[in-house]
Design an enzyme around this catalytic site. Structure first.
Site, PDB file in Angstrom:
ATOM      1  N   GLU A 175      35.285 -62.533 -42.100  1.00  0.00           N
ATOM      2  CA  GLU A 175      36.661 -62.212 -42.520  1.00  0.00           C
ATOM      3  C   GLU A 175      37.674 -62.973 -41.669  1.00  0.00           C
ATOM      4  O   GLU A 175      38.651 -63.513 -42.174  1.00  0.00           O
ATOM      5  CB  GLU A 175      36.875 -60.704 -42.431  1.00  0.00           C
ATOM      6  N   LYS A 178      40.423 -65.561 -43.199  1.00  0.00           N
ATOM      7  CA  LYS A 178      41.866 -65.428 -42.945  1.00  0.00           C
ATOM      8  C   LYS A 178      42.440 -66.740 -42.436  1.00  0.00           C
ATOM      9  O   LYS A 178      43.462 -67.223 -42.896  1.00  0.00           O
ATOM     10  CB  LYS A 178      42.126 -64.313 -41.932  1.00  0.00           C
ATOM     11  N   CYS A 211      50.326 -67.197 -63.231  1.00  0.00           N
ATOM     12  CA  CYS A 211      51.722 -67.148 -63.669  1.00  0.00           C
ATOM     13  C   CYS A 211      52.253 -65.726 -63.521  1.00  0.00           C
ATOM     14  O   CYS A 211      51.510 -64.778 -63.355  1.00  0.00           O
ATOM     15  CB  CYS A 211      51.824 -67.572 -65.137  1.00  0.00           C
ATOM     16  N   GLU A 234      42.274 -69.676 -45.154  1.00  0.00           N
ATOM     17  CA  GLU A 234      43.044 -69.554 -46.405  1.00  0.00           C
ATOM     18  C   GLU A 234      44.546 -69.662 -46.173  1.00  0.00           C
ATOM     19  O   GLU A 234      45.293 -69.980 -47.101  1.00  0.00           O
ATOM     20  CB  GLU A 234      42.699 -68.286 -47.157  1.00  0.00           C
ATOM     21  N   LYS A 245      47.052 -64.324 -55.657  1.00  0.00           N
ATOM     22  CA  LYS A 245      46.797 -63.012 -55.065  1.00  0.00           C
ATOM     23  C   LYS A 245      45.636 -62.316 -55.772  1.00  0.00           C
ATOM     24  O   LYS A 245      44.814 -61.687 -55.155  1.00  0.00           O
ATOM     25  CB  LYS A 245      48.040 -62.131 -55.154  1.00  0.00           C
ATOM     26  N   HIS A 297      19.776 -71.681 -35.468  1.00  0.00           N
ATOM     27  CA  HIS A 297      19.074 -72.236 -36.644  1.00  0.00           C
ATOM     28  C   HIS A 297      19.872 -73.353 -37.296  1.00  0.00           C
ATOM     29  O   HIS A 297      19.731 -73.611 -38.481  1.00  0.00           O
ATOM     30  CB  HIS A 297      18.784 -71.110 -37.644  1.00  0.00           C
ATOM     31  N   TRP A 351      52.127 -71.270 -62.867  1.00  0.00           N
ATOM     32  CA  TRP A 351      51.142 -71.854 -61.933  1.00  0.00           C
ATOM     33  C   TRP A 351      50.333 -72.795 -62.805  1.00  0.00           C
ATOM     34  O   TRP A 351      49.524 -72.363 -63.613  1.00  0.00           O
ATOM     35  CB  TRP A 351      50.284 -70.721 -61.361  1.00  0.00           C
ATOM     36  N   ARG A 386      52.693 -64.641 -56.186  1.00  0.00           N
ATOM     37  CA  ARG A 386      51.563 -65.051 -57.041  1.00  0.00           C
ATOM     38  C   ARG A 386      51.358 -66.564 -56.991  1.00  0.00           C
ATOM     39  O   ARG A 386      50.366 -67.075 -57.490  1.00  0.00           O
ATOM     40  CB  ARG A 386      51.804 -64.596 -58.488  1.00  0.00           C
ATOM     41  N   ASN A 399      50.727 -65.860 -69.501  1.00  0.00           N
ATOM     42  CA  ASN A 399      49.878 -65.955 -68.312  1.00  0.00           C
ATOM     43  C   ASN A 399      48.446 -65.942 -68.806  1.00  0.00           C
ATOM     44  O   ASN A 399      48.041 -65.056 -69.556  1.00  0.00           O
ATOM     45  CB  ASN A 399      50.117 -64.778 -67.359  1.00  0.00           C
ATOM     46  N   GLY A 400      47.672 -66.951 -68.404  1.00  0.00           N
ATOM     47  CA  GLY A 400      46.260 -67.008 -68.793  1.00  0.00           C
ATOM     48  C   GLY A 400      45.918 -68.405 -69.271  1.00  0.00           C
ATOM     49  O   GLY A 400      46.609 -69.373 -68.958  1.00  0.00           O
TER      50      GLY A 400
HETATM   51  C1  AGP Z   1      41.494 -62.460 -49.300  1.00  0.00           C
HETATM   52  O1  AGP Z   1      42.419 -62.694 -48.262  1.00  0.00           O
HETATM   53  C2  AGP Z   1      41.745 -63.323 -50.504  1.00  0.00           C
HETATM   54  N1  AGP Z   1      43.060 -63.211 -50.965  1.00  0.00           N
HETATM   55  C3  AGP Z   1      40.692 -63.136 -51.574  1.00  0.00           C
HETATM   56  O2  AGP Z   1      39.456 -63.478 -51.002  1.00  0.00           O
HETATM   57  C4  AGP Z   1      40.559 -61.721 -52.186  1.00  0.00           C
HETATM   58  O3  AGP Z   1      40.029 -60.838 -51.248  1.00  0.00           O
HETATM   59  C5  AGP Z   1      39.607 -61.814 -53.381  1.00  0.00           C
HETATM   60  O4  AGP Z   1      40.190 -62.678 -54.342  1.00  0.00           O
HETATM   61  C6  AGP Z   1      39.317 -60.454 -54.029  1.00  0.00           C
HETATM   62  O5  AGP Z   1      40.483 -59.901 -54.544  1.00  0.00           O
HETATM   63  P1  AGP Z   1      40.423 -58.360 -55.048  1.00  0.00           P
HETATM   64  O6  AGP Z   1      40.121 -57.518 -53.854  1.00  0.00           O
HETATM   65  O7  AGP Z   1      41.783 -58.093 -55.620  1.00  0.00           O
HETATM   66  O8  AGP Z   1      39.337 -58.266 -56.079  1.00  0.00           O
END
Ligand code: AGP
Length: 609
Positions: free
Chosen positions: A483, A487, A2, A490, A604, A506, A74, A27, A98-99
């Protein structure tokens, strides 16, 4: 997660609240609402949907309300709906949260047994109901708030306003971030700094267990349990971020803007640590001085930051001859990690608020490790709790998919590896300065790779309907394969797996059949020949190979498509090989009509477990 915004001051509050909520849209949310004083009492407008839907509900003309609360929800408890949207209210008190309130069911049952009537399915609504209960018993609002949060278990950042205190806001932080903004003749709080940047760059980061009261007489900060005033001196932080940094400017979305910012943000991160003469000082102070006594590093992180840690292991073991373990935070925090004498725990976290990473850092500290965090947000929880901090200077990263933070993290890890190498007598100054000189040239080379955007967009069209994709790499570029796959999955929701290229035989090679896209990270380094063999294996099974390489000549006859990057010393290749993979993911997601900045199900910063 949130998003919370609160405002009290000289401006009419509704436009500030709406603008702030729009700056928190990244967010992720499913409903939005605001509360404000309309001179006769509290008004609440809220709805499921987007902020523009909320704007349709606002009165016209906008009332001259100088205080208010805003919220983007959220959904955790209760489906997205107007009834479940925040603010929630009772007894003339409005609350945004939020939480997660873990014990809300028992609290709700007890309150209902006392005759309290609930209007939503949310956990949050127990908060205004508790406050209303204590107000009815004659407590002041601050006292009622203190007593109410005393019942709560879980993580919460709370904003409160009431009819009895029209020009006052209250905030409580426990486990979820909440930041106070100090403007001229105006005070704010929000879940994240970008919401407040148009009004100030001076902030106080609330700490767990604190209550804050904002009104025209200023800021009161209190440690709730000890009922102690918390002095503001030394807690006001100025950030060199500006409002334009959190605008998209000419870009369609934050992620594309942040991909293109990387030449600057890597240069900024190196900036003050490398002097014009090309010599460097990591300015890590205590970390350099402890280098000789170190026996092991434990690098712990999540997601993209974890991938940066994997690159860091190759760099540090190669340049400083120091053993490095790298682990996912959610695993580390529960496995009773062993901390030996001479262990330095390093967390890597863009936000500094990731719950698993914070928990791992606290566990390492509890077990006696010294802790260093590589973090992008000044004053964040990770930065405040670690023994030492090395900041990346990537500026605010808004897109959920982390890009510029990743390359900035690798830049700091490279500097750390060289610094440790020098202080452990593995590198002499001349070798170090040569390594640093190469690093200093990276921003310009990233810029060169960014120029391939249209070629990469064309390649994206060829994989946009793939069902499964493989990303392969070896050595330093194995983490880049991971990575690149992260990308893509996600933000485009395509199933992509990153693998160590040598691991294919393997098992995973069984996944390759005609037309399966296999993206291979193939810099011309000492593993190049091995990677060429892996490309042959993939081709022999019908795979469609897209290669990222600085040796196109060899690959043009082997791969179906080649994305060329400039040649760099092998230890620096990840800075360049990751860029095409970021762009590829971006273009595939756009072609699939996905919401690049706010991908489904993702936040985020994952501030809850
Ligand atoms: C990466 O694109 C994602 N958004 C996610 O994996 C992110 O890297 C992860 O949640 C860690 O976040 P932080 O670096 O703020 O701890």
């Amino acid at each position: 997660m949130c998003g919370i915004v609160g405002y009290v001051g000289k401006r009419i509050s509704l436009p500030v609240l709406i603008d702030g909520l729009k700056r928190l849209e990244y967010r992720g949310y499913d409903s939005a609402g605001i509360a404000y004083q309309n001179g006769k009492g509290l008004e609440i407008r809220k709805t499921s949907g987007r902020i523009r839907d909320l704007e349709m509900l606002l009165p016209d003309p906008v009332p001259d309300a100088r205080a208010g609360l805003g919220h983007t929800r959220w959904a955790t408890h209760g489906a997205p709906s107007s009834a479940n949207a925040h603010p929630h209210s009772a007894g003339g008190v409005a609350v945004v949260h939020n939480g997660i309130i873990e014990n809300y069911r028992e609290l709700k049952e007890a309150l209902m047994a006392e005759g309290h009537r609930f209007a939503s399915e949310t956990d949050t609504e127990v908060i205004p109901q508790l406050i209303a209960k204590y107000l009815k018993e004659g407590l002041s609002l601050p006292e009622a708030l203190r007593k109410s949060v005393g019942h709560l278990r879980g993580s919460y950042a709370i904003g409160v306003m009431s009819e009895q205190h029209p020009a006052t806001l209250f905030a409580v932080r426990n486990g979820s971030p909440l930041i106070i903004g100090i403007g001229k003749g105006e005070l704010l709080f929000a879940s994240d700094i970008p919401a407040m940047l148009p009004y100030t760059n001076r902030f106080i980061l609330m700490e767990d267990g604190q209550l804050c009261i904002l009104n025209e007489s200023g800021i009161t900060l209190e440690q709730i349990e000890r009922r102690e005033a918390v002095p503001l001196e030394g807690r006001i932080m100025e950030v060199d971020w500006t409002a334009s940094m959190v605008e998209k400017n000419e870009f369609e979305c934050y992620m594309l803007k942040e991909i293109h910012e990387q030449p600057v943000t890597v240069a900024e991160t190196l900036g003050e640590r490398i002097d014009p003469a090309g010599t460097f000082s990591l300015k890590s102070g205590p970390v350099s001085s402890m280098a000789e006594g170190l026996r092991r590093l434990q690098i712990v992180a999540c997601g993209t930051s974890y991938h940066a840690g994997l690159v860091g292991r190759y760099l540090i073991e190669s340049l400083a001859h120091l053993p490095v373990e790298v682990e996912i935070a959610s695993e580390y925090r529960y496995r009773k990690p062993l901390i030996e004498e001479g262990t330095l725990f390093i967390s890597i976290t863009q936000s500094g608020e990731t719950a698993d990473t914070l928990a791992a850092q606290r566990e390492a500290k509890r077990r006696g490790a010294r802790t260093l965090t590589l973090c992008n947000v000044k004053g964040s929880t990770a930065a405040r709790e670690a023994d030492y901090v090395l900041y990346t200077k990537a500026g605010p990263e808004i897109g959920v998919a982390s890009t510029k933070a990743f390359t900035a993290q690798m830049a700091v890890l490279y500097l750390l590896a060289v610094d440790l190498g020098v202080h452990r007598g593995v590198l002499d100054r001349e070798e170090a300065n040569t390594l640093i000189a190469h690093l200093s040239g990276i921003p310009a080379l990233i810029q060169a790779v960014l120029g391939q955007g249209s070629a990469i967009e064309s390649l994206a069209r060829t994989i946009v309907n793939a069902k499964d994709l493989l990303y392969l790499g070896r050595g330093l570029n194995y983490p880049i394969a991971l990575e690149g796959a992260l990308k893509l999955k996600e933000i485009s929701y395509l199933h992509a797996e990153g693998y160590a290229a040598g691991e294919m035989k393997h098992g995973p090679i069984a996944l390759i059949e005609k037309g399966v896209p296999v993206i291979v990270v193939a810099p011309d380094d000492d593993l190049f020949e091995k990677v060429l063999s892996n490309i042959e294996e993939a081709k022999a099974r019908g795979g469609r190979v897209l290669a990222v390489t600085d040796a196109p000549g060899v690959l043009l006859s082997k791969a179906d498509a080649v994305i060329e990057i400039p040649s760099v010393p092998p230890l620096l290749s990840p800075f360049l090989t990751v860029i095409p993979l970021q762009l590829l993911a971006y273009h595939v997601a756009r072609l699939r009509g996905c919401d690049v900045d706010q991908p489904r199900n993702l936040a985020k910063s994952v501030t809850v477990e």
